[in-house]
Enzyme design. Sequence first.
Site, short mmCIF file in Angstrom:
data_model
loop_
_atom_site.label_atom_id
_atom_site.label_comp_id
_atom_site.label_asym_id
_atom_site.label_seq_id
_atom_site.Cartn_x
_atom_site.Cartn_y
_atom_site.Cartn_z
N GLU A 177 76.35 32.50 41.06
CA GLU A 177 75.43 33.54 40.60
C GLU A 177 75.54 33.69 39.08
OE1 GLU A 177 72.87 35.07 40.62
OE2 GLU A 177 72.90 36.76 41.99
N ASP A 178 74.46 34.11 38.45
CA ASP A 178 74.48 34.30 37.00
C ASP A 178 75.22 35.57 36.59
OD1 ASP A 178 72.47 35.94 38.06
OD2 ASP A 178 70.94 35.36 36.61
N ASP A 199 75.64 42.76 38.55
CA ASP A 199 75.37 43.97 37.78
C ASP A 199 75.64 45.17 38.69
OD1 ASP A 199 74.33 45.67 35.83
OD2 ASP A 199 72.25 45.20 36.26
N PHE A 240 71.94 44.50 28.28
CA PHE A 240 71.02 43.58 28.94
C PHE A 240 71.07 42.27 28.17
CE2 PHE A 240 67.10 41.50 30.07
CZ PHE A 240 67.13 41.64 31.44
N ARG A 275 65.57 31.76 29.31
CA ARG A 275 66.52 31.12 30.22
C ARG A 275 67.10 29.84 29.61
NH1 ARG A 275 66.04 33.58 35.31
NH2 ARG A 275 63.96 34.17 35.96
P1 IMP Z 1 72.31 43.34 40.70
O1 IMP Z 1 71.64 43.30 42.03
O2 IMP Z 1 72.06 44.65 40.00
O3 IMP Z 1 73.78 43.00 40.72
O4 IMP Z 1 71.59 42.33 39.73
C1 IMP Z 1 71.38 41.05 40.06
C2 IMP Z 1 70.28 40.39 39.29
O5 IMP Z 1 69.70 41.19 38.25
C3 IMP Z 1 70.89 39.21 38.61
O6 IMP Z 1 70.96 38.10 39.46
C4 IMP Z 1 69.94 39.01 37.45
O7 IMP Z 1 68.86 38.21 37.87
C5 IMP Z 1 69.45 40.40 37.11
N1 IMP Z 1 70.18 40.96 35.95
C6 IMP Z 1 71.14 41.91 35.97
N2 IMP Z 1 71.60 42.16 34.73
C7 IMP Z 1 70.91 41.32 33.91
C8 IMP Z 1 70.95 41.10 32.48
O8 IMP Z 1 71.70 41.70 31.69
N3 IMP Z 1 70.09 40.14 32.02
C9 IMP Z 1 69.24 39.44 32.81
N4 IMP Z 1 69.19 39.62 34.14
C10 IMP Z 1 70.01 40.56 34.69
MG MG Z 2 66.89 37.47 37.03
#
Ligand code: IMP
Ligand code: MG
Length: 180
Positions: A102-103, A106, A155, A168
């Site tokens: 995973e990238d 958050d 962000f 990206r």
């Molecule tokens: P989560 O469900 O809040 O943990 O977020 C997951 C997804 O939100 C990640 O896989 C990213 O695609 C996107 N995301 C969360 N934070 C960032 C950020 O700082 N930059 C870009 N994408 C983000």
């Molecule tokens: Mg994304």
Amino acid sequence: MDVNIHGKSMEVLLSEEVIQARVAELGEQLTRDYEGKDLVLLVVLKGSILFAADLSRHIQLPLALEFMGLSSYGESTESSGIVRMTLDLSKPVVGKNVVIVEDIVDTGLTMQYLLDNLATRHPASLKVCTLLHKPSRCRVEVPLDYVGFTIEDHFVVGYGLDYEQKYRNLGFIGRMTDEA
Ligand code: IMP
Ligand code: MG
């Protein structure tokens, strides 16, 4: 350090060199941990593609690549928590040792969805490898087995991560300093 990318000012948080060195370490760690095991890297589209491409080249083992597409509805810089699957696995992972690539984690909601979903497919083991972790915004605790970098509540874009689908393709990870 600030750079100008297509007219936007950005602060470099993680340089290409720093990212590459850490990705190599993670690859070496996975190589040690999965020796002799049937490994599947499960790449979460789209944000993880650059990370997965580099990480997989540092894993000196036979492995399979699988992809899942997930997107969460909502504002462009906020995860709504409503996760939608846009692409499913091409092959069953029953009995395989799956590592989710995973990238960023958050709020944790996307990873929670993914872990719940994959658990129903009966892999032999299921672990998480995330390049970035933003613990300050955690809404649900998820087990993270391999973490590249823990970052502050910014962000970020680049190295797979997007803002409105752009940036990206940057080799580094940065913070847009002229966005809120
Ligand atoms: P989560 O469900 O809040 O943990 O977020 C997951 C997804 O939100 C990640 O896989 C990213 O695609 C996107 N995301 C969360 N934070 C960032 C950020 O700082 N930059 C870009 N994408 C983000
Ligand atoms: Mg994304």
